[in-house]
Write a protein that holds these residues in place. Sequence first.
Motif, PDB file in Angstrom:
ATOM      1  N   GLU A   1     141.408  72.721  33.176  1.00  0.00           N
ATOM      2  CA  GLU A   1     140.614  73.956  33.230  1.00  0.00           C
ATOM      3  C   GLU A   1     139.131  73.693  33.037  1.00  0.00           C
ATOM      4  OE1 GLU A   1     140.386  78.335  31.004  1.00  0.00           O
ATOM      5  OE2 GLU A   1     142.103  77.008  30.684  1.00  0.00           O
ATOM      6  N   ASN A   2     138.779  72.796  32.135  1.00  0.00           N
ATOM      7  CA  ASN A   2     137.373  72.492  31.857  1.00  0.00           C
ATOM      8  C   ASN A   2     136.998  71.060  32.243  1.00  0.00           C
ATOM      9  OD1 ASN A   2     136.724  75.060  30.555  1.00  0.00           O
ATOM     10  ND2 ASN A   2     138.084  74.375  28.909  1.00  0.00           N
ATOM     11  N   GLY A   3     137.826  70.439  33.065  1.00  0.00           N
ATOM     12  CA  GLY A   3     137.534  69.081  33.511  1.00  0.00           C
ATOM     13  C   GLY A   3     138.083  68.009  32.588  1.00  0.00           C
ATOM     14  N   GLU A   4     138.873  68.412  31.588  1.00  0.00           N
ATOM     15  CA  GLU A   4     139.329  67.449  30.593  1.00  0.00           C
ATOM     16  C   GLU A   4     140.278  66.382  31.179  1.00  0.00           C
ATOM     17  OE1 GLU A   4     142.133  71.005  30.448  1.00  0.00           O
ATOM     18  OE2 GLU A   4     139.963  70.702  30.474  1.00  0.00           O
ATOM     19  N   SER A   5     140.880  66.668  32.331  1.00  0.00           N
ATOM     20  CA  SER A   5     141.804  65.711  32.944  1.00  0.00           C
ATOM     21  C   SER A   5     141.194  64.956  34.115  1.00  0.00           C
ATOM     22  CB  SER A   5     143.070  66.446  33.424  1.00  0.00           C
ATOM     23  OG  SER A   5     143.701  67.130  32.366  1.00  0.00           O
ATOM     24  N   LEU A   6     139.933  65.245  34.432  1.00  0.00           N
ATOM     25  CA  LEU A   6     139.324  64.689  35.636  1.00  0.00           C
ATOM     26  C   LEU A   6     139.288  63.160  35.631  1.00  0.00           C
ATOM     27  CD1 LEU A   6     136.103  66.073  37.351  1.00  0.00           C
ATOM     28  CD2 LEU A   6     136.533  63.639  37.202  1.00  0.00           C
ATOM     29  N   VAL A   7     138.749  62.569  34.585  1.00  0.00           N
ATOM     30  CA  VAL A   7     138.607  61.114  34.524  1.00  0.00           C
ATOM     31  C   VAL A   7     139.976  60.440  34.460  1.00  0.00           C
ATOM     32  CG1 VAL A   7     137.696  59.179  33.186  1.00  0.00           C
ATOM     33  CG2 VAL A   7     136.320  61.232  33.498  1.00  0.00           C
ATOM     34  N   ASP A   8     140.899  61.024  33.698  1.00  0.00           N
ATOM     35  CA  ASP A   8     142.247  60.458  33.612  1.00  0.00           C
ATOM     36  C   ASP A   8     142.924  60.457  34.986  1.00  0.00           C
ATOM     37  OD1 ASP A   8     142.059  59.960  30.912  1.00  0.00           O
ATOM     38  OD2 ASP A   8     143.060  61.815  30.313  1.00  0.00           O
ATOM     39  N   SER A   9     142.802  61.562  35.728  1.00  0.00           N
ATOM     40  CA  SER A   9     143.413  61.654  37.050  1.00  0.00           C
ATOM     41  C   SER A   9     142.819  60.632  38.003  1.00  0.00           C
ATOM     42  CB  SER A   9     143.230  63.069  37.620  1.00  0.00           C
ATOM     43  OG  SER A   9     143.953  64.018  36.865  1.00  0.00           O
ATOM     44  N   TYR A  10     141.500  60.504  37.957  1.00  0.00           N
ATOM     45  CA  TYR A  10     140.816  59.537  38.815  1.00  0.00           C
ATOM     46  C   TYR A  10     141.270  58.117  38.503  1.00  0.00           C
ATOM     47  CZ  TYR A  10     136.967  56.541  40.432  1.00  0.00           C
ATOM     48  OH  TYR A  10     136.230  55.540  41.006  1.00  0.00           O
ATOM     49  N   SER A  11     141.300  57.766  37.224  1.00  0.00           N
ATOM     50  CA  SER A  11     141.669  56.399  36.839  1.00  0.00           C
ATOM     51  C   SER A  11     143.123  56.103  37.190  1.00  0.00           C
ATOM     52  CB  SER A  11     141.422  56.171  35.346  1.00  0.00           C
ATOM     53  OG  SER A  11     142.287  56.960  34.550  1.00  0.00           O
ATOM     54  N   MET A  12     143.993  57.100  37.086  1.00  0.00           N
ATOM     55  CA  MET A  12     145.407  56.896  37.405  1.00  0.00           C
ATOM     56  C   MET A  12     145.616  56.664  38.898  1.00  0.00           C
ATOM     57  SD  MET A  12     147.219  59.696  34.866  1.00  0.00           S
ATOM     58  CE  MET A  12     148.801  59.514  35.667  1.00  0.00           C
ATOM     59  N   ILE A  13     144.901  57.414  39.732  1.00  0.00           N
ATOM     60  CA  ILE A  13     145.030  57.234  41.187  1.00  0.00           C
ATOM     61  C   ILE A  13     144.540  55.852  41.579  1.00  0.00           C
ATOM     62  CG2 ILE A  13     144.171  57.996  43.430  1.00  0.00           C
ATOM     63  CD1 ILE A  13     144.085  60.830  42.341  1.00  0.00           C
ATOM     64  N   LEU A  14     143.376  55.455  41.053  1.00  0.00           N
ATOM     65  CA  LEU A  14     142.827  54.143  41.367  1.00  0.00           C
ATOM     66  C   LEU A  14     143.734  53.037  40.844  1.00  0.00           C
ATOM     67  CD1 LEU A  14     140.647  52.260  42.428  1.00  0.00           C
ATOM     68  CD2 LEU A  14     139.336  52.680  40.327  1.00  0.00           C
ATOM     69  N   GLU A  15     144.244  53.191  39.636  1.00  0.00           N
ATOM     70  CA  GLU A  15     145.138  52.177  39.067  1.00  0.00           C
ATOM     71  C   GLU A  15     146.379  52.003  39.925  1.00  0.00           C
ATOM     72  OE1 GLU A  15     148.000  52.044  35.233  1.00  0.00           O
ATOM     73  OE2 GLU A  15     145.848  52.049  34.752  1.00  0.00           O
ATOM     74  N   SER A  16     146.913  53.108  40.448  1.00  0.00           N
ATOM     75  CA  SER A  16     148.093  53.042  41.306  1.00  0.00           C
ATOM     76  C   SER A  16     147.806  52.224  42.566  1.00  0.00           C
ATOM     77  CB  SER A  16     148.545  54.454  41.690  1.00  0.00           C
ATOM     78  OG  SER A  16     149.642  54.415  42.574  1.00  0.00           O
ATOM     79  N   GLN A  17     146.625  52.426  43.147  1.00  0.00           N
ATOM     80  CA  GLN A  17     146.239  51.635  44.313  1.00  0.00           C
ATOM     81  C   GLN A  17     146.142  50.147  43.967  1.00  0.00           C
ATOM     82  OE1 GLN A  17     142.655  54.191  45.668  1.00  0.00           O
ATOM     83  NE2 GLN A  17     143.428  53.223  47.533  1.00  0.00           N
ATOM     84  N   ILE A  18     145.498  49.860  42.858  1.00  0.00           N
ATOM     85  CA  ILE A  18     145.279  48.463  42.461  1.00  0.00           C
ATOM     86  C   ILE A  18     146.606  47.764  42.171  1.00  0.00           C
ATOM     87  CG2 ILE A  18     144.262  46.968  40.689  1.00  0.00           C
ATOM     88  CD1 ILE A  18     142.008  49.060  40.435  1.00  0.00           C
ATOM     89  N   GLN A  19     147.524  48.463  41.544  1.00  0.00           N
ATOM     90  CA  GLN A  19     148.810  47.856  41.226  1.00  0.00           C
ATOM     91  C   GLN A  19     149.574  47.469  42.489  1.00  0.00           C
ATOM     92  OE1 GLN A  19     150.689  50.720  38.633  1.00  0.00           O
ATOM     93  NE2 GLN A  19     149.950  49.689  36.788  1.00  0.00           N
TER      94      GLN A  19
END
Length: 269
Positions: free
Chosen positions: A234-252
């Motif tokens: 709601e206030n962007g609290e999950s934005l960085v976590d979501s971004y890092s998880m998507i990128l991590e999935s690609q890297i893995q």
Amino acid sequence: MFQVIPVPVSLLATNFILFVACYRKQVINKNFNNTIVNKYYNSGFISFYKSNIRFIARVVVESLSYISAKEQERLLFSNVNELESQCKESNGIILLASHYGNWELACTMLPKHTSLPCYGVYKPLKNKVVDQYMFDKRSKNGLQLIPMNKIGRTILENKNKEIAAVYILIADQNPNSKNSIVWTQFLGVKTAFFNGPLKLFQKYGFNVAYMEVQVGNDLFEYKINIKTDLDVGENGESLVDSYSMILESQIQKAPQYWLWSHKRWKRTF
């Protein structure tokens, strides 16, 4: 060199030079062993280093070479219509990119696939000659480059003119200041991420998307998928976590296609 020598020859020469020079080998080794990647990359560091250098050479050659119309057709963009819809809905959109695949091609070629103005946020280089060369190279297909310290002014100018635009931020870099940090878990390590995207979201209420780059086998062959289903909270609290998880999935899935040569973990939690 890249304009007069055939691209395959340039690729072989660049790969040879980088490998013989042990380009950033210590940095890549430290990053590799600092993360969970070394636990599931069974071939060991030397094999990983060779594959990563081979791809870095490819990115260098692709980014500096002239791209023919036929080669441009190998860059396949998908979900751009949804990007445009989300952008118009919030009168602007934050498009998060990363140093995965050929981010240069993905960012600089996006304006050829949309009528929306596209802005790339960048940090000017200290070498003015190189900086001007890269500025001209990156902007020739319509990408409008803006220094990091001028993004707020640019957004306000566009909002006053009711211009909906795409603002591209490569967000997997080490933050310059301890005041611009958001910490999150990334590749098994507590990692500092730049809080710029979060601040823009909270201040302007823009929708957020991610530019996912999938690497093909041939030169200039990439699938660029715009993902607009990020969970930002709601206030962007999950934005960085979501971004890092998507990128991590690609890297893995294929770690050799990420830029391991930058000092990603200079800061410790």
